[in-house]
Design a protein around this motif. Structure first.
Motif, PDB file in Angstrom:
ATOM      1  N   ASN A  30      17.567  48.844 100.214  1.00 45.65           N
ATOM      2  CA  ASN A  30      16.806  47.597 100.128  1.00 45.65           C
ATOM      3  C   ASN A  30      16.150  47.493  98.756  1.00 45.65           C
ATOM      4  OD1 ASN A  30      14.921  45.528 100.285  1.00 45.65           O
ATOM      5  ND2 ASN A  30      14.175  46.102 102.314  1.00 45.65           N
ATOM      6  N   ARG A  35      21.207  32.388  96.257  1.00 51.53           N
ATOM      7  CA  ARG A  35      20.077  33.235  96.643  1.00 51.53           C
ATOM      8  C   ARG A  35      19.381  33.870  95.431  1.00 51.53           C
ATOM      9  NH1 ARG A  35      21.828  37.234 101.469  1.00 51.53           N
ATOM     10  NH2 ARG A  35      19.564  37.299 101.715  1.00 51.53           N
ATOM     11  N   LYS A  90      23.791  47.609 108.502  1.00 52.02           N
ATOM     12  CA  LYS A  90      22.638  46.713 108.376  1.00 52.02           C
ATOM     13  C   LYS A  90      21.362  47.380 108.888  1.00 52.02           C
ATOM     14  CE  LYS A  90      20.668  42.624 110.539  1.00 52.02           C
ATOM     15  NZ  LYS A  90      20.863  41.561 111.566  1.00 52.02           N
ATOM     16  N   LYS A 117      24.351  39.329 106.186  1.00 50.70           N
ATOM     17  CA  LYS A 117      23.528  39.668 107.352  1.00 50.70           C
ATOM     18  C   LYS A 117      22.106  40.080 106.972  1.00 50.70           C
ATOM     19  CE  LYS A 117      27.336  41.449 110.236  1.00 50.70           C
ATOM     20  NZ  LYS A 117      27.055  40.728 111.503  1.00 50.70           N
ATOM     21  N   LEU A 118      21.860  40.357 105.677  1.00 49.15           N
ATOM     22  CA  LEU A 118      20.574  40.891 105.237  1.00 49.15           C
ATOM     23  C   LEU A 118      19.675  39.790 104.699  1.00 49.15           C
ATOM     24  CD1 LEU A 118      21.926  43.998 103.241  1.00 49.15           C
ATOM     25  CD2 LEU A 118      21.129  43.943 105.624  1.00 49.15           C
ATOM     26  N   ASP A 119      18.357  39.924 104.928  1.00 48.27           N
ATOM     27  CA  ASP A 119      17.426  38.970 104.329  1.00 48.27           C
ATOM     28  C   ASP A 119      16.798  39.538 103.061  1.00 48.27           C
ATOM     29  OD1 ASP A 119      15.760  40.870 105.402  1.00 48.27           O
ATOM     30  OD2 ASP A 119      14.751  39.522 106.810  1.00 48.27           O
ATOM     31  N   PHE A 120      17.440  40.549 102.494  1.00 50.13           N
ATOM     32  CA  PHE A 120      17.006  41.142 101.214  1.00 50.13           C
ATOM     33  C   PHE A 120      18.261  41.525 100.432  1.00 50.13           C
ATOM     34  CE2 PHE A 120      16.934  44.338 104.613  1.00 50.13           C
ATOM     35  CZ  PHE A 120      17.836  45.292 104.137  1.00 50.13           C
ATOM     36  N   THR A 161      23.829  40.756  95.911  1.00 52.18           N
ATOM     37  CA  THR A 161      23.679  39.809  97.004  1.00 52.18           C
ATOM     38  C   THR A 161      25.021  39.113  97.226  1.00 52.18           C
ATOM     39  OG1 THR A 161      22.310  38.026  97.900  1.00 52.18           O
ATOM     40  CG2 THR A 161      22.877  37.880  95.561  1.00 52.18           C
ATOM     41  N   ASN A 178      15.718  33.456  94.219  1.00 54.97           N
ATOM     42  CA  ASN A 178      14.625  34.090  94.964  1.00 54.97           C
ATOM     43  C   ASN A 178      14.052  35.289  94.209  1.00 54.97           C
ATOM     44  OD1 ASN A 178      14.849  32.393  97.242  1.00 54.97           O
ATOM     45  ND2 ASN A 178      16.522  33.635  98.066  1.00 54.97           N
ATOM     46  N   ALA A 233      17.961  48.188 106.805  1.00 56.65           N
ATOM     47  CA  ALA A 233      16.694  47.597 107.234  1.00 56.65           C
ATOM     48  C   ALA A 233      15.632  48.655 107.482  1.00 56.65           C
ATOM     49  CB  ALA A 233      16.909  46.755 108.494  1.00 56.65           C
TER      50      ALA A 233
END
Length: 316
Positions: free
Chosen positions: A32, A63, A10, A124-127, A58, A66, A14
């Motif tokens: 990413n 999601r 992760k 765990k990722l926001d992307f 993803t 988005n 990031a």
């Protein structure tokens, strides 16, 4: 560096670095997907042409909105039955997805891999991550962490080791036009299973250049040793006098020039054959052979995807 540390994976992602991730199909080279800087590292590490688009991964279907403008009803139906799993859906992208990911095309391939380790990482990722196969462009796809390390070890910050891939051929890719589903690449979800759910689909052949979707190039998945596909009896006569490797479905061949042969499934199980395909091709490519000979598989179920990969490995 190879390991099972999700936090480390992760943190590298990031920081816009590359991480190899396990999926049920093959190992992917992840970055990413929202960062052109990170995505450009994929193309550099793989020596991949920028006109070949990438698939975005993803963990949950919820999601996807988005990153895409609209989702056809057929896409929702397919997603509810086959995702997470070896299916990629081509959908109109929002501006947040860089043009580099889609090679300037208006649609992006979206996939939800089912491998539990990668599911946990993606959660765990926001992307989302862009992740083509973790191999040099055009070469045999990797199905173990060791395959990735052998080919790209020095170019990847971290290799997440999730064991051997369970499916072994890439995802099926589907696009949508005028309310119809079009299969752009045969893969881990058989065409028959898709048609059983939504009715007849159109099949589109691969492209020699400027592909509409990932994995559509005519020549791909190729070993370095010359690779020929056809009737094994005829090919053996044609190539006699050479050191020959044989890649077959069920039947063992006898010939004085056969140096090595791999039978992918003595029991005739197409799923087992698909799982073993790329590892067997890689094994032969590391041997002292003059040529590798392979036969066509039954054109049904995962046999269609196997024949697709063999045809492209043999393409000049």
């Amino acid at each position: 560096m190879t390991g099972k540390d999700l936090e480390q994976a992760k943190n590298f992602l990031a920081a816009e670095e590359l991480v190899a991730i396990p999926t049920e199909t093959v190992y992917g080279l992840a970055a990413n997907a929202l960062s052109p800087v990170a995505v450009s590292k994929i193309f550099t590490a793989k020596n991949r042409p920028s006109f070949d688009p990438l698939i975005v991964h993803t963990n949950r279907w919820e999601r996807v909105s988005n990153w895409v403008k609209e989702i056809p009803e057929l896409a929702h139906t397919l997603a509810s039955h086959f995702m997470p799993g070896p299916l990629t859906l081509l959908l109109p992208k929002k501006e947040v997805i860089p043009d580099l990911v889609t090679a300037g095309l208006p649609k992006v391939g979206i996939r939800l891999p089912s491998h539990p380790m990668t599911q946990s990482l993606l959660a765990k990722l926001d992307f989302p991550v862009a992740a083509p196969s973790a191999n040099p462009f055009g070469y045999i796809s990797p199905t173990t962490a060791e395959h990735v390390a052998d080919q790209l070890g020095g170019k990847v910050s971290y290799i997440l080791d999730g064991g051997p891939c369970s499916v072994g051929v890439e995802s099926t890719i589907i696009s949508f036009e005028e309310g119809r589903a079009i299969v752009l690449r045969k893969g881990g979800i058989p065409v028959e299973a898709i048609e059983n759910l939504i009715g007849p689909v159109q099949l589109k052949a691969h492209s020699t250049s400027n592909p509409q979707a990932p994995g559509m190039l005519k020549s791909h998945y190729a070993p370095k040793v010359p690779f020929l596909l056809g009737n094994l009896t005829e090919l053996l006569d044609q190539e006699k006098g050479k050191r020959i490797g044989i890649l077959s479905f069920q039947q063992k061949r006898s010939h004085e020039n056969i140096t090595h042969q791999v039978i992918l499934s003595p029991d005739g199980n197409l799923a087992e054959a698909a799982q073993r395909l790329f590892a067997a091709m890689r094994e032969m490519d590391q041997m002292d052979l003059d040529v590798i000979l392979a036969e066509y598989f039954p054109e049904e179920g995962l046999g269609r995807a196997i024949n697709d990969r063999l045809s492209r490995a043999a393409a000049k």
